[in-house]
Motif scaffolding. Structure first.
Motif, short mmCIF file in Angstrom:
data_model
loop_
_atom_site.label_atom_id
_atom_site.label_comp_id
_atom_site.label_asym_id
_atom_site.label_seq_id
_atom_site.Cartn_x
_atom_site.Cartn_y
_atom_site.Cartn_z
N VAL A 209 4.00 -17.18 -15.84
CA VAL A 209 3.75 -18.24 -14.85
C VAL A 209 2.24 -18.44 -14.69
CG1 VAL A 209 3.98 -18.86 -12.40
CG2 VAL A 209 5.95 -17.91 -13.64
N TYR A 232 2.38 -20.15 -3.69
CA TYR A 232 1.42 -19.54 -4.63
C TYR A 232 1.20 -20.45 -5.85
CZ TYR A 232 -0.03 -16.56 -8.50
OH TYR A 232 -0.67 -16.07 -9.60
N ALA A 250 15.20 -22.46 2.02
CA ALA A 250 15.92 -23.33 2.97
C ALA A 250 16.68 -22.52 4.00
CB ALA A 250 16.90 -24.20 2.19
P1 NAD Z 1 12.03 -16.90 -7.12
O1 NAD Z 1 10.96 -17.49 -6.29
O2 NAD Z 1 12.18 -15.42 -7.10
O3 NAD Z 1 11.80 -17.28 -8.67
C1 NAD Z 1 11.60 -18.61 -9.09
C2 NAD Z 1 10.75 -18.61 -10.35
O4 NAD Z 1 9.47 -18.04 -10.05
C3 NAD Z 1 11.34 -17.78 -11.49
O5 NAD Z 1 11.15 -18.47 -12.69
C4 NAD Z 1 10.55 -16.50 -11.44
O6 NAD Z 1 10.42 -15.87 -12.70
C5 NAD Z 1 9.19 -16.95 -10.92
N1 NAD Z 1 8.51 -15.90 -10.15
C6 NAD Z 1 9.09 -14.91 -9.41
N2 NAD Z 1 8.14 -14.14 -8.83
C7 NAD Z 1 6.95 -14.66 -9.20
C8 NAD Z 1 5.59 -14.31 -8.90
N3 NAD Z 1 5.30 -13.27 -8.11
N4 NAD Z 1 4.62 -15.07 -9.43
C9 NAD Z 1 4.92 -16.12 -10.21
N5 NAD Z 1 6.17 -16.49 -10.53
C10 NAD Z 1 7.18 -15.78 -10.03
O7 NAD Z 1 13.39 -17.64 -6.72
P2 NAD Z 1 14.87 -17.29 -7.19
O8 NAD Z 1 15.30 -16.04 -6.51
O9 NAD Z 1 14.98 -17.38 -8.66
O10 NAD Z 1 15.67 -18.55 -6.58
C11 NAD Z 1 16.14 -18.60 -5.28
C12 NAD Z 1 15.21 -19.39 -4.38
O11 NAD Z 1 15.02 -20.69 -4.89
C13 NAD Z 1 15.76 -19.59 -2.97
O12 NAD Z 1 14.72 -19.42 -2.05
C14 NAD Z 1 16.25 -21.02 -2.98
O13 NAD Z 1 16.31 -21.64 -1.71
C15 NAD Z 1 15.23 -21.65 -3.85
N6 NAD Z 1 15.71 -22.91 -4.40
C16 NAD Z 1 15.16 -24.06 -3.92
C17 NAD Z 1 15.60 -25.28 -4.39
C18 NAD Z 1 15.00 -26.56 -3.88
O14 NAD Z 1 15.15 -27.58 -4.55
N7 NAD Z 1 14.32 -26.55 -2.75
C19 NAD Z 1 16.59 -25.34 -5.38
C20 NAD Z 1 17.12 -24.14 -5.86
C21 NAD Z 1 16.66 -22.93 -5.37
#
Ligand code: NAD
Length: 498
Positions: A209, A232, A250
């Protein structure tokens, strides 16, 4: 054990960083494969490939680009069962629900087939003496998408379909929890006729990322995930001069007015609160009945429905309401939050904490839980639980109910159930939340509208899919042109005005 790959320059490529993550089957708790976690050098290969392919793609006329998406839609339909099973096996959601995940992505691909129309610019004939003015929409170049685990088909397609239709190359960094379907989608795009290098899938974690966010050749980044990471990604990406849109977490409220059809409201809450084990950003996680009598009627009807939920592995198909959550870590976090709610004094009307599945004792299952008498100072109200847990906050009046949703830090989705048009209209106008349902519990907009929340559920200013996606993945260029036959006034030193 199967070792997954990246997909770079039109082919599967083994990871070379030496770092891997385990991918689980959430129903059995077993590790089923390992996914490589890319380093900067691997990301650079994807960027090199994208950079070589993009100019030719941008020069391909938009109708021809759209035809690739037409073919892609056919292939998604052909492989629907295969995609859904692969998705369920890594995510844990039921197969019918996994098909919905694929189809909601497919619908955006269908919308993007209309790209030639959406990419038309604007033209003013005779904006000044012999002057014509027109604007073009040109691709950003290389765009990237960083996507969450909970919709491993839909959200990648929400990103790469419009980006590619606009003439960009795309780098997808999917969730490391369920990376197989994104790889399958990239293969299908090649089969659909997309030239190699235009859609690269680079698996990874924070390191990949950061490599995206710091890469000077990547012009736009779309992120979906939890709010802290969204913030971030937005800060670092925009600080590096990129166009960035990030969609975060959400806490979606559903308000039940005294005049609502209670059977309909209960059906809605059961589906929207517990479907996909609550692992949806548009899941309803807070029920707000208005008035003591409404609350009592609601709990009386809802509790037996939550107790009767059918929880099962994806292999049970239509016979399951929902499956396990995605990882052991997620399961432990959800169970910890339920314990916290009990400690805080909320009433656990249905306790699913002890649920185990015969034959699947190591699976990451959580039984459906229903809280009553939750108050707004409690952690279970403030935090996104992302599990099969519904909190009931009793409100005395409509004003108190709307105020709860207005004050919550998240602003993704909200719903009101009522038979009264005045109340519904007042609610729609006053609420500070991006997607609103009136007697609809999960108001996810269709592909030709746009999707996005307000408040801490979003960072950036354009929504996903619909016409906004075509704005996000293109830059506007405005041309002022003059063919000065007969104009002989000489140099002008003051700014021309009309
Ligand atoms: P997450 O934030 O853990 O991960 C999302 C992405 O970020 C992944 O590709 C992951 O590899 C990357 N990531 C994780 N930690 C990181 C870090 N420290 N630095 C950089 N990148 C990092 O989310 P998740 O658990 O995969 O998904 C669930 C979340 O997503 C929930 O909060 C949900 O509400 C949200 N979500 C939001 C929407 C929307 O449209 N608003 C849609 C779907 C899911």
């Amino acid at each position: 054990m199967q070792e997954l790959t990246h997909f770079i320059d039109g082919e599967h490529v083994k990871g070379t960083s030496g770092r891997f993550a385990d991918v689980y089957n959430p129903a059995t708790g077993e590790v089923q494969s390992s996914v490589p976690l890319a380093n900067q050098a691997e990301m650079q290969k994807a960027v090199d490939s994208a950079k070589a392919a993009q100019p030719g793609w941008a020069a391909t006329n938009p109708q021809r680009r759209a035809r690739v998406l037409m073919k892609f839609v056919d292939l998604l339909n052909r492989d629907m069962d295969k995609l859904a099973v692969a998705l369920s096996k890594e995510h844990g959601k039921t197969v019918p629900d996994a098909k919905g995940d694929v189809i909601r992505g497919l619908e955006v691909a269908e919308f993007c087939i209309g790209a030639p129309h959406l990419l038309k610019g604007e033209y003013t004939d005779g904006a000044g003496p012999e002057i014509d003015m027109y604007s073009l929409r040109q691709p950003v170049g290389i765009a990237a998408g960083i996507t969450p685990f909970n919709f491993p088909a839909m959200i990648p397609m929400w990103k790469f379909c419009p980006a590619l239709a606009c003439g960009n190359a795309f780098i997808l960094k999917p969730s490391e929890r369920d990376p197989s379907v994104p790889l399958m989608l990239a293969e299908l795009m090649i089969e659909a006729g997309l030239p190699k290098g235009l859609l690269n899938v680079v698996n990874g974690d924070k390191e990949s990322v950061d490599a995206i966010l710091d890469h000077e050749d990547i012009g736009a980044v779309g992120f979906v995930g939890s709010t802290p990471i969204a913030q971030y990604v937005y800060s670092r990406g925009t600080a590096n001069g990129k166009r960035v849109q990030c969609f975060g977490g959400a806490k979606n409220h559903m308000i039940i007015m005294p005049d609502a059809d209670m059977d309909q409201a209960v059906d809605a809450l059961v589906g929207a609160g517990y479907g996909a084990a609550g692992e949806r950003c548009m899941a309803v996680s807070v029920a707000v009945p208005v008035g003591e009598d409404t609350a009592n009627r609601l709990i009386e009807k809802l509790a037996p429905r939550v107790e009767a939920l059918k929880i099962a592995p994806y292999t049970d198909g239509d016979d399951a309401d929902f499956g396990p959550v995605v990882t052991k870590e997620a399961q432990q976090r959800i169970l910890g939050l339920i314990d916290r709610g009990v400690e805080e004094g909320a009433t656990l009307a249905v306790d699913g904490r002890g649920f185990t599945m015969q034959g699947y004792e190591n699976g990451f299952f959580v039984g459906g839980c229903l809280f009553d008498n939750v108050t707004k100072d409690m952690d279970i109200y403030k935090t996104e639980i992302f599990g099969p847990v519904l909190s009931t906050v009793r409100a005395e009046t409509y004003e108190e109910a709307i105020q709860l949703a207005l004050d919550h830090e998240y602003g993704n989705g909200v719903a009101i159930f009522t038979r009264d048009g005045d109340t519904a209209r007042n609610f729609v106008n006053r609420i500070n939340i991006g997607m609103v349902g009136v007697n609809v519990p999960i108001p996810v907009p269709l592909a030709y509208h746009t999707f996005g929340g307000w408040k801490k559920s979003v960072f950036g200013d354009l929504n996903q899919h619909g016409p906004d996606a075509f704005k996000f993945y293109t830059r506007t260029k405005t041309v002022t042109s003059r063919w000065p036959t007969g104009i002989k006034e000489g140099a002008e030193f003051s700014i021309p005005t009309m």
